[in-house]
Design a protein around this motif. Structure first.
Motif, short mmCIF file in Angstrom:
data_model
loop_
_atom_site.label_atom_id
_atom_site.label_comp_id
_atom_site.label_asym_id
_atom_site.label_seq_id
_atom_site.Cartn_x
_atom_site.Cartn_y
_atom_site.Cartn_z
N HIS A 1 0.82 -1.21 0.00
CA HIS A 1 0.00 0.00 0.00
C HIS A 1 0.85 1.27 0.00
O HIS A 1 0.34 2.37 -0.17
CB HIS A 1 -0.97 0.00 1.19
N GLN B 1 2.47 3.20 -4.65
CA GLN B 1 1.42 3.69 -5.53
C GLN B 1 2.00 4.30 -6.81
O GLN B 1 1.73 3.83 -7.91
CB GLN B 1 0.55 4.73 -4.79
N ALA C 1 -2.48 0.93 9.32
CA ALA C 1 -2.82 -0.03 8.25
C ALA C 1 -2.92 -1.44 8.82
O ALA C 1 -3.76 -2.22 8.37
CB ALA C 1 -1.78 0.04 7.14
#
Length: 396
Positions: free
Chosen positions: A299, A302, A396
């Motif tokens: 994550h 990107q 997260a």
């Protein structure tokens, strides 16, 4: 015996010519011969006359119409620059007296200093006036001597670039006999532009019937012609609300060979340094990026924004290996990677400009990155990049 003239004679002569007098009349007014006046003009002015042989004045003398608030320098301002240069003032002092930025003064002096190395206000003002004129006169349109010389050299197989360089060499004190290679190309390929022979372009080595635009040629050979540009980047990258968007660049050593890769995450300012011990080719940079960024959670992978240096020519390989998108800045636009530029400035504390970077080991780079990532940042509310990143990972 060389005749000596009073100090300021040449400057007075140039003022008179720029005001509209012929070379002969201006030379006589300061007690010089016509030949001396012609030599002075070639060394200092070099602009066209209406009818030189018949004693006519300048083809387009200036009219001093500068007003307050006008961006163009006035004749009075140029006169102050001339006085300041004669009396040893710095650009900053002259700028303060005139009320202009010192960069304006520096550019004016660099652009309009004459071939004899002296700045003359009237000559500079006239030249600036003629350069602003629209439509511009074409340099090869009326200069038969220049056109003839270009034709002779092209018949001998000389390229326009070589001709331009040799004209500047042989006629260093006569700007009317100097022309850029692009002007020659334009005259060769655009009919009715200048007095060059219509078939002279056949003397070029490639014998093309049409000129290939240099910008088009560069674009067609670019490794990034099919890559995403910064205008394609998602809007979420701009507001820094979502982590995982990186900016990258290289710090180059003084030898041009040694380099260190830098990657900065936009939200946290977390920095990764790439060890490039064997150079910064596209293969080596891609390998280092993949090696270091594969350690990050998915994550946080990107996008990456980079400039258009050839070191990232293997961007497709990087995108595939890391499953992210790479975007490239516009040419000559380093501010589009502002976070990375600011970080590189901080890194110069350890990696000074003009130094050899090849002596830094991978362990050295990890130590420097750790110091930087544990440094409080005002942009993060005095938090450290490492702490900020840890918070995101924990959430997260």
């Amino acid at each position: 015996m060389v005749k000596m003239f009073p100090e300021g004679s040449r400057s007075s002569f140039l003022d008179l010519v720029c005001s509209g007098l012929s070379l002969q009349a201006a030379a006589g007014a300061v007690g010089a011969s016509g030949m001396t006046g012609t030599n002075w003009w070639r060394q200092s002015g070099g602009m066209d006359f209406r009818a030189p042989r018949s004693g006519g004045g300048l083809a387009d003398p200036f009219v001093d119409g500068g007003q307050d608030g006008d961006r163009a320098l006035t004749l009075d301002e140029r006169g102050m620059i001339q006085f300041g240069l004669r009396t040893g003032h710095s650009f900053g002092q002259m700028a303060k007296e005139i009320g202009r930025n010192k960069t304006v003064i520096w550019r004016e002096v660099k652009r309009n200093t004459s071939a004899d190395g002296v700045y003359y206000a009237s000559v500079a003002h006239t030249r600036a006036h003629q350069n602003r004129r629209r439509p511009k006169g074409f340099k090869l349109g009326a200069n038969d001597a220049l056109c003839y010389l270009i034709g002779v050299w092209m018949d001998d197989g000389w390229s326009p670039k070589l001709i331009s360089k040799m004209l500047a060499y042989y006629f260093a004190d006569d700007q009317t006999m100097q022309v850029s290679h692009e002007t020659i190309y334009h005259a060769l390929y655009v009919q009715t532009r200048g007095n060059l022979r219509a078939n002279l372009n056949q003397n070029l080595s490639l014998k093309r019937k049409q000129r290939v635009n240099p910008a088009t040629r560069r674009a067609s050979s670019s490794p990034y012609k099919e890559a995403f540009t910064i205008s394609d980047r998602p809007a979420e990258v701009e507001d820094r609300a979502v982590p995982g968007h990186w900016e990258g660049d290289l710090i180059i050593g003084t030898d041009g060979y040694s380099a260190i890769g830098t990657l900065v995450e936009r939200t946290t300012r977390y920095t990764i340094l790439l060890h490039l011990p064997d150079g910064h080719s596209a293969d080596e940079v891609a390998t280092a990026m993949i090696r270091e960024m594969k350690l990050l959670p998915s994550h946080l992978l990107q996008t990456v924004t980079w400039d258009r240096g050839t070191e990232l020519a293997e961007y497709r390989r990087i995108q595939t290996a890391l499953d992210l998108s790479l975007y490239f800045c516009n040419p000559h636009s380093p501010w589009q990677r502002g976070t990375n530029e600011n970080t590189n400035r901080l890194l110069r504390f350890w990696f000074e400009k003009g130094s050899d970077l090849s002596g830094h080991t991978a362990q050295d780079l990890r130590r420097v990155a750790s110091i930087l990532n544990n440094r409080p940042r005002p942009t993060l509310g005095l938090e450290t990049p490492k702490h900020h990143l840890t918070q995101l990972l924990t959430a997260a």
